[in-house]
Every structure is written in C-alpha cells, then in structure tokens.
Scaffold this active site. Structure first.
Site, mmCIF file in Angstrom:
data_model
loop_
_atom_site.group_PDB
_atom_site.id
_atom_site.type_symbol
_atom_site.label_atom_id
_atom_site.label_comp_id
_atom_site.label_asym_id
_atom_site.label_seq_id
_atom_site.Cartn_x
_atom_site.Cartn_y
_atom_site.Cartn_z
ATOM 1 N N ASP A 56 2.648 13.615 15.478
ATOM 2 C CA ASP A 56 3.039 13.642 14.063
ATOM 3 C C ASP A 56 1.787 13.786 13.200
ATOM 4 O O ASP A 56 1.653 13.171 12.157
ATOM 5 C CB ASP A 56 3.781 12.344 13.709
ATOM 6 C CG ASP A 56 4.434 12.399 12.335
ATOM 7 O OD1 ASP A 56 4.741 13.509 11.851
ATOM 8 O OD2 ASP A 56 4.626 11.333 11.721
ATOM 9 N N ASP A 67 -0.890 6.208 12.247
ATOM 10 C CA ASP A 67 0.544 6.473 12.408
ATOM 11 C C ASP A 67 0.880 6.977 13.820
ATOM 12 O O ASP A 67 1.348 8.107 13.992
ATOM 13 C CB ASP A 67 0.990 7.486 11.337
ATOM 14 C CG ASP A 67 2.462 7.346 11.002
ATOM 15 O OD1 ASP A 67 3.137 6.536 11.656
ATOM 16 O OD2 ASP A 67 2.943 8.061 10.115
ATOM 17 N N ILE A 96 0.839 -1.201 0.000
ATOM 18 C CA ILE A 96 0.000 0.000 0.000
ATOM 19 C C ILE A 96 0.867 1.241 0.000
ATOM 20 O O ILE A 96 0.545 2.234 -0.624
ATOM 21 C CB ILE A 96 -0.906 0.051 1.255
ATOM 22 C CG1 ILE A 96 -1.749 -1.210 1.366
ATOM 23 C CG2 ILE A 96 -1.786 1.277 1.235
ATOM 24 C CD1 ILE A 96 -2.565 -1.265 2.630
ATOM 25 N N GLY A 154 6.940 4.120 3.198
ATOM 26 C CA GLY A 154 7.200 5.394 3.863
ATOM 27 C C GLY A 154 8.636 5.497 4.315
ATOM 28 O O GLY A 154 9.494 4.695 3.938
ATOM 29 N N LYS A 155 8.882 6.502 5.145
ATOM 30 C CA LYS A 155 10.235 6.759 5.620
ATOM 31 C C LYS A 155 10.724 5.621 6.517
ATOM 32 O O LYS A 155 11.870 5.210 6.446
ATOM 33 C CB LYS A 155 10.241 8.075 6.409
ATOM 34 C CG LYS A 155 11.357 8.990 5.970
ATOM 35 C CD LYS A 155 11.217 10.404 6.504
ATOM 36 C CE LYS A 155 10.847 10.427 7.938
ATOM 37 N NZ LYS A 155 10.286 11.483 8.585
HETATM 38 N N1 LIG Z 1 -4.826 0.805 8.930
HETATM 39 C C1 LIG Z 1 -4.585 1.160 7.666
HETATM 40 N N2 LIG Z 1 -5.466 0.848 6.685
HETATM 41 C C2 LIG Z 1 -5.224 1.190 5.392
HETATM 42 N N3 LIG Z 1 -4.120 1.834 4.975
HETATM 43 C C3 LIG Z 1 -3.197 2.156 5.893
HETATM 44 C C4 LIG Z 1 -3.383 1.854 7.279
HETATM 45 N N4 LIG Z 1 -2.300 2.296 7.969
HETATM 46 C C5 LIG Z 1 -1.488 2.864 7.057
HETATM 47 N N5 LIG Z 1 -2.019 2.788 5.809
HETATM 48 C C6 LIG Z 1 -1.434 3.304 4.544
HETATM 49 O O1 LIG Z 1 -0.018 3.327 4.652
HETATM 50 C C7 LIG Z 1 0.473 4.664 4.625
HETATM 51 C C8 LIG Z 1 1.632 4.830 5.600
HETATM 52 O O2 LIG Z 1 1.228 4.514 6.904
HETATM 53 P P1 LIG Z 1 1.746 5.316 8.166
HETATM 54 O O3 LIG Z 1 1.241 4.606 9.375
HETATM 55 O O4 LIG Z 1 1.391 6.756 8.014
HETATM 56 O O5 LIG Z 1 3.306 5.085 8.096
HETATM 57 P P2 LIG Z 1 4.549 6.028 7.736
HETATM 58 O O6 LIG Z 1 4.037 7.419 7.450
HETATM 59 O O7 LIG Z 1 5.394 5.982 8.960
HETATM 60 O O8 LIG Z 1 5.168 5.376 6.567
HETATM 61 C C9 LIG Z 1 -0.745 5.511 4.953
HETATM 62 O O9 LIG Z 1 -0.656 6.792 4.420
HETATM 63 C C10 LIG Z 1 -1.865 4.730 4.307
HETATM 64 O O10 LIG Z 1 -1.888 4.964 2.918
HETATM 65 MG MG LIG Z 2 2.462 8.487 8.094
#
Ligand SMILES: Nc1ncnc2c1ncn2[C@@H]1O[C@H](COP(=O)(O)OP(=O)(O)O)[C@@H](O)[C@H]1O
Ligand SMILES: [Mg+2]
Length: 233
Positions: free
Chosen positions: A170, A187, A39, A42-43
């Site tokens: 954040d 997040d 999906i 990220g960082k």
């Molecule tokens: N519970 C979830 N259900 C669906 N998509 C998710 C979910 N958690 C994260 N994502 C997807 O993954 C991306 C990154 O997740 P995130 O938790 O923000 O991690 P990071 O920003 O540290 O990479 C989100 O922007 C979203 O698109």
């Molecule tokens: Mg995030």
C-alpha cells in the site's frame, strides 16, 4: 500507576467501550500515560500522539465499527501467517493490527527506515512517533531532497524484499513520512510475505506509484530497472 477512565472518556465519541479497555490495558502496562492529541483520522484507524515518561509515542487505533472487515478478511486470510483467522469483525481487526506490528518488527530489525514498534494489544498499536510538536509530515506535503530520498526509499524497498521477504502493498507518498531529514515508510498493515498470492503485482504497483511521485518531482527513475534492482540487485 493510576489508570483513569476519565481521560479516555473524553474520546468516548471516537472509541467504543472495548477500545477504551484496550487503551487502559496498555496504559496499565506503562506503555504510555495518556493520549495527547489526534494526528489523523484515516479510513481504518485513528492516530494519536501519546505521552510517556520519556517522550512521545504514536498510538494507532484500528476502528472496530467503521471498517470494511469483509475486505480486510479477504486480504488477511490469504496471508499464510494469518490463515486461520476467524471471519469475525474483532478477530479480523486484531489480526490486521498484529500484522502491522509483526511487519514493522521485522523491517525495523533489518534496518529499514520505519517507526520502531513498541507494543500492541487487540486493535491498538504503539510505535515510535516520527514527528515533532507541530506534528508529522507526509512526503507529499514536504520539501525534501528528491534524489537522496528516492535512493533511500528504493533501497528500503530492496531490503524489505530481499532481507525481510516482505512487500508493503500500500505504498504511496501518503505512507512515507519526512522525519529528521530521512524518509520513513509507515502503514504496514497490508504488508505481505513473498508467498502471498500475486505478490509480484503488489510490488509492481508499489514501485509504479512511488516512481511516478518521484519522477513528477524531477527524477528519471525507470520501472523495469528498479524492479530488477529491488528483486535481484
Ligand atoms: N509513527 C508515526 N509517527 C507520526 N505520525 C504517524 C505515525 N504513524 C502514522 N502517523 C500519522 O497518521 C497518519 C495515518 O497513519 P497510517 O498508518 O498511514 O494509517 P491509515 O492510512 O491506515 O489511516 C499518517 O499519515 C501520519 O500523519
Ligand atoms: Mg496510510
């Protein structure tokens, strides 16, 4: 259940050997059957959807190698819940993952709109999947009812602060998903308790960021008023 190494090997270029073992462990516990599709990259993490016997879940995998664990250590060692964490890459990343799970657990229990946490092991977190077969939608990319959504987000920040005793740390329109006509905050690995050093500054930054976003979309939210509502309203 047969735990097959083969299907995780497909992701061999993404994951190290130990992460594959962690995924197998969760699979062996029956938390999910197999990863479906990526999906997001990220960082700090790679996020996948995964199949279970009754639907789809979200699997967030914190990368062990390409993260700035010195910075992560600096943040997490100031969190009283993780005071004793060792300054070793794996320990820090695992603590980061556990912190997100713990924060989600409290927030979900106290009815903040967040994905329901399901399980975690080492650097892998499994939670409710907030999307459909086309993926998930960040608020940023979405057409939503601005007044309704801003009210829900601000009341969630109030619940987080007053009931969960947490500040997200954040928050932005990238960390809010639009799911079933409601905003969900995601997040939570930065999420800190109210005794964290300078916690008020993090709260102020979260609120500033999010009201700037909503105000650009036509709201007239006022910073001082909202901070007061979140803390004491
Ligand atoms: N519970 C979830 N259900 C669906 N998509 C998710 C979910 N958690 C994260 N994502 C997807 O993954 C991306 C990154 O997740 P995130 O938790 O923000 O991690 P990071 O920003 O540290 O990479 C989100 O922007 C979203 O698109
Ligand atoms: Mg995030």
């Amino acid at each position: 259940m047969a735990v097959s190494r083969e299907k995780f090997k497909t992701y061999g270029s993404v994951f190290d050997e130990k992460t594959i073992l962690a995924l197998q462990r969760l699979e062996g516990r029956g938390v999910f059957n197999e990863l479906l599709s990526p999906i997001s990259v990220g960082k700090e993490s790679n996020v996948f959807s995964a199949e279970t016997n009754n639907g789809v879940v979200c699997v967030k995998i914190y990368r062990l190698n390409t993260c700035d664990f010195h910075k992560m250590y600096k943040y997490i060692s100031q969190d009283r819940r993780f005071n004793g964490v060792q300054k070793r890459r794996r320990a820090v990343v695992f603590a980061w993952c556990r912190r997100e799970f713990r924060n989600l657990k409290v927030a979900h229990k106290l009815k903040v709109n967040v994905p329901k946490p399901i399980a975690f092991f080492e650097n892998v977190l499994v939670m409710e999947y907030l999307g459909d077969k086309n993926g998930s939608f960040k608020l940023r990319e979405s057409n939503f009812e601005v007044r309704k959504y801003s009210k829900i987000v601000l009341s969630d920040l109030q619940k987080l602060y007053q009931k969960c005793k947490l500040v997200h740390g954040d928050l932005s329109e990238f960390n809010i998903l639009d799911f079933k006509n409601k905003p969900y905050i995601i997040d939570f690995s930065h999420g800190m308790k109210l005794d964290y050093p300078n916690v008020e500054e993090y709260l102020e930054r979260d609120v500033k960021t999010i009201i700037t976003f909503f105000n650009r979309r036509g709201c007239k939210l006022e910073f001082n008023h909202l901070i007061e509502e979140i803390k004491n309203g």
